[in-house]
Design a protein around this motif. Structure first.
Motif: not given
Lengths: 85, 204
Positions: A43, A45, A47, B32-35, B197-199
């Motif tokens: 993605t 992103i 993290a 746990g990547v979304n933040n 920043s989210i997926a």
């Protein structure tokens, strides 16, 4: 006793300053965790996770130096008392 | 022969409709990547932290991004700052009161200025942001990236489907939401900069 207090004060000040400098000289508040950033390959992103680590801040350094000053000050009081006797 | 043609036409129409249909993306991220990152930069003190307790659902149509709707939820207790005392204050009654107001939500209502380039769309998303029980209308510039068939790559082939990445960067006023209203602005900035920043995943 006077000498012991002064040596203790010096050791405390050196240990606090040494720890503060060795951990990167954090000029903010003391931290018990530090952010670690990684990039998700799919993605893109970035993290943010937190790693448990003690990072002393300026208030840690200030408190230690204040403690050292009090010890050094106490040594003078002790010294004066001995002289009057 | 006629029956075969009708069947083929029906199949093609249904498949086309299915492909063009809006997809529902789930933003509960097991990796746990979304933040969400927040920054308050006052003259005397800066407060930086992030939250990763993110969930919610967004309906997105790659053929019509303007029709996007959805709700993103951030668990208030997942907000983290590196200083433990500061974190305690942040979760406390004066700041976010996470015991009483457990969720921070943003519900998208409409999109404007939609621009699409390939798999990416940008838009100004208007909706309701609720923090500490106070709901305010906000408009934020948002970037959508549609990653077709990328869910498999993210789940080591365990799931098939698409991904939707949402990125947003906008500001809110601390005073608008009753967050520590008595704090002096030279120590605690009134302006809060938020970066999301989210997926989300849409399995098939």
């Amino acid at each position: 006793m006077t000498k012991t207090l002064r040596i203790l004060a010096l050791l405390l000040a050196l240990a606090a300053a040494g720890t503060w400098v060795a951990t990167g000289g954090n000029r903010g508040w003391t931290k018990t965790s530090v952010p670690v950033k990684t990039v998700d390959e799919i993605t893109g992103i970035e993290a943010v996770s937190y790693e448990q680590r003690f990072l002393p801040g300026l208030e840690f350094l200030g408190a230690a130096l204040l403690g050292a000053s009090l010890l050094a000050g106490a040594s003078f009081l002790f010294h004066n008392k001995q002289n009057t006797n | 022969m006629t029956t075969k043609i009708i069947t083929l036409l029906t199949f093609t129409t249904l498949t086309g409709a299915a492909l063009a249909a809006p997809q529902s993306f789930d933003f509960k991220d097991p990796k746990g990547v979304n933040n969400a990152v927040f920054k308050l930069d006052a003259p005397l003190e800066a407060i930086n932290g992030s939250a990763n307790g993110i969930s919610g659902t967004v309906t997105f149509d790659p053929a019509n991004p303007a029709a996007t709707k959805g709700k993103i939820v951030v668990t208030a207790a997942s907000l983290h700052v590196p200083n433990p005392m500061m974190k305690e204050h942040l979760h406390g009654e004066q700041w976010l009161d996470v015991a009483k107001h457990q969720e921070i939500t943003f519900e998208a209502k409409s999109l404007s200025n939609v621009k699409t380039t390939g798999d990416t769309a940008t838009a100004d998303v208007s909706g309701t942001l609720t923090i500490k029980g106070v709901a305010k209308q906000v408009t934020a510039p948002v970037k959508f990236t549609y990653l077709k068939d990328k869910l498999a790559a993210r789940t080591n082939g365990q799931m098939q489907g698409d991904l939707l990445v949402i990125r947003a960067n906008f500001g809110v006023k601390r005073s608008d939401f009753g967050i520590n209203p008595k704090a002096p602005e030279d120590k605690v900035a009134d302006s809060i900069e938020l970066t999301l920043s989210i997926a989300g995943a849409s399995p098939r």
